[in-house]
Design a protein around this motif. Structure first.
Motif, PDB file in Angstrom:
ATOM      1  N   LEU A 222       2.284   5.626  -0.700  1.00  0.00           N
ATOM      2  CA  LEU A 222       2.515   5.017   0.611  1.00  0.00           C
ATOM      3  C   LEU A 222       2.297   3.511   0.600  1.00  0.00           C
ATOM      4  O   LEU A 222       2.270   2.875   1.657  1.00  0.00           O
ATOM      5  CB  LEU A 222       1.599   5.677   1.651  1.00  0.00           C
ATOM      6  N   SER A 223       2.112   2.940  -0.589  1.00  0.00           N
ATOM      7  CA  SER A 223       1.853   1.508  -0.723  1.00  0.00           C
ATOM      8  C   SER A 223       3.110   0.768  -1.191  1.00  0.00           C
ATOM      9  O   SER A 223       3.800   1.250  -2.096  1.00  0.00           O
ATOM     10  CB  SER A 223       0.727   1.275  -1.738  1.00  0.00           C
ATOM     11  N   PRO A 224       3.442  -0.373  -0.574  1.00  0.00           N
ATOM     12  CA  PRO A 224       2.666  -1.098   0.427  1.00  0.00           C
ATOM     13  C   PRO A 224       2.953  -0.688   1.858  1.00  0.00           C
ATOM     14  O   PRO A 224       2.247  -1.108   2.769  1.00  0.00           O
ATOM     15  CB  PRO A 224       3.103  -2.538   0.202  1.00  0.00           C
ATOM     16  N   PHE A 225       3.999   0.084   2.066  1.00  0.00           N
ATOM     17  CA  PHE A 225       4.387   0.449   3.433  1.00  0.00           C
ATOM     18  C   PHE A 225       4.810   1.905   3.464  1.00  0.00           C
ATOM     19  O   PHE A 225       5.473   2.356   2.536  1.00  0.00           O
ATOM     20  CB  PHE A 225       5.537  -0.453   3.908  1.00  0.00           C
ATOM     21  N   PRO A 226       4.420   2.664   4.459  1.00  0.00           N
ATOM     22  CA  PRO A 226       3.662   2.292   5.660  1.00  0.00           C
ATOM     23  C   PRO A 226       2.149   2.213   5.454  1.00  0.00           C
ATOM     24  O   PRO A 226       1.435   1.803   6.358  1.00  0.00           O
ATOM     25  CB  PRO A 226       4.010   3.398   6.653  1.00  0.00           C
ATOM     26  N   ALA A 227       1.650   2.597   4.286  1.00  0.00           N
ATOM     27  CA  ALA A 227       0.249   2.501   3.874  1.00  0.00           C
ATOM     28  C   ALA A 227      -0.570   3.714   4.326  1.00  0.00           C
ATOM     29  O   ALA A 227      -0.528   4.119   5.477  1.00  0.00           O
ATOM     30  CB  ALA A 227      -0.417   1.217   4.349  1.00  0.00           C
ATOM     31  N   ALA A 228      -1.299   4.275   3.358  1.00  0.00           N
ATOM     32  CA  ALA A 228      -2.250   5.350   3.657  1.00  0.00           C
ATOM     33  C   ALA A 228      -3.412   4.762   4.454  1.00  0.00           C
ATOM     34  O   ALA A 228      -3.748   3.580   4.304  1.00  0.00           O
ATOM     35  CB  ALA A 228      -2.757   5.962   2.351  1.00  0.00           C
TER      36      ALA A 228
END
Length: 298
Positions: A222-228
């Motif tokens: 999930l990095s960089p988006f939307p991010a955990a």
């Protein structure tokens, strides 16, 4: 037909190899930036205008005006990279068909977020597929595939940035093959299909009852988006990078520990997950040492 950065290299490689791009279809401009007050052009539109290409930005892909404008281009072939689901009136229009570039080795990871789910699931390999579009999404007959590894600490963003160039090469190979008729189609095996559904904020909450490796794969995916994310002092704490460490402990999953200088770690099922890059709601993204300069754990 495409919208984000992922689609730009495919358009570029076709132009660089002398193909006549009669038109570019992309999303409408959107408000964004600080306060969402600035009208932003899609990356594909920016590139197309720089190259003097005709751009169409339909809000409705079924509108008679758009269908007529598309038909007037008299395209032999339509190439789709990271765009919307097309109605049959659009994909069935050109004499040589419409093919799509998808960011997985179909039939695995059909759907909106194939890169994210491959990394989340801990896969060590992914790839790209070109296929002719038909009614059901991501189910058409396969033209070509190309494989690529996923590193054990690689993020979805890093896979994305490598994949868009691999995908561009596959698009060029596919166009050349369709031009000459030198290709064989392969049916997808529906029994082997897996799904890669769209990701929402609720999907991104970290479950620390999982193993440290599963947490690590989830964060990477999930990095960089939307991010955990998890919560700290009632605020959303996004985790962009971290590292797992297997260790015995008696802490409840999700328990924070820190020396208030160099590390923050969170207890997971079989050890700790150390945070390296993070962002607390209302603050900028930073490394753990900079974060601890302005935050103290009790």
């Amino acid at each position: 037909m495409g919208t984000p950065d992922f689609a730009v290299p495919a358009l570029d490689i076709l132009l660089q190899n002398g193909y006549d791009i009669v038109g570019v279809v992309t999303a409408t401009d959107k408000l964004g930036g600080r306060g969402k007050k600035q009208l932003l052009q899609p990356p594909v539109k920016k590139y197309a205008l720089e190259k003097g290409l005709k751009v169409l930005q339909p809000s409705n892909l079924k509108s008679p005006d758009f269908i007529e404008a598309l038909r007037a281009l008299k395209a032999d072939l339509q190439v789709v990279v990271a765009f919307r689901m097309l109605p049959e009136a659009v994909w069935d229009m050109p004499p040589k068909g419409t093919f799509n570039l998808h960011g997985s080795l179909l039939p695995r990871y059909r759907g909106a977020a194939p890169i994210n789910w491959a990394v989340i699931n801990g896969d060590t390999e992914t790839g790209v597929t070109t296929f002719f579009i038909k009614h059901e999404i991501d189910t058409g007959d396969v033209l070509f595939q190309a494989r690529m590894p996923i590193g054990p600490d690689e993020t979805a963003g890093e896979v994305h940035d490598r994949m868009m160039h691999l995908g561009a090469s596959l698009v060029l190979k596919t166009v050349k093959a369709i031009e000459t008729g030198d290709y064989q189609l392969a049916k997808q095996d529906g029994a082997q299909a897996t799904m890669a559904p769209k990701i929402f904020k609720a999907t991104c909450e970290i479950d620390f009852s999982l193993t440290t490796k599963e947490v690590h794969d989830f964060v990477r995916g999930l990095s960089p988006f939307p991010a955990a994310w998890t919560t700290l002092d009632g605020k959303t704490l996004k985790v962009m990078r971290g590292r797992p460490e297997a260790a015995a402990h008696q802490l409840a999953p999700g328990t924070f520990e820190s020396d208030n200088q160099a590390f923050i770690r969170i207890a997971a099922k079989d050890g700790y997950y150390y945070l390296d890059e993070l962002q607390l709601s209302g603050r900028k993204r930073m490394n753990v040492r900079d974060f601890l300069n302005g935050y103290q754990f009790g």
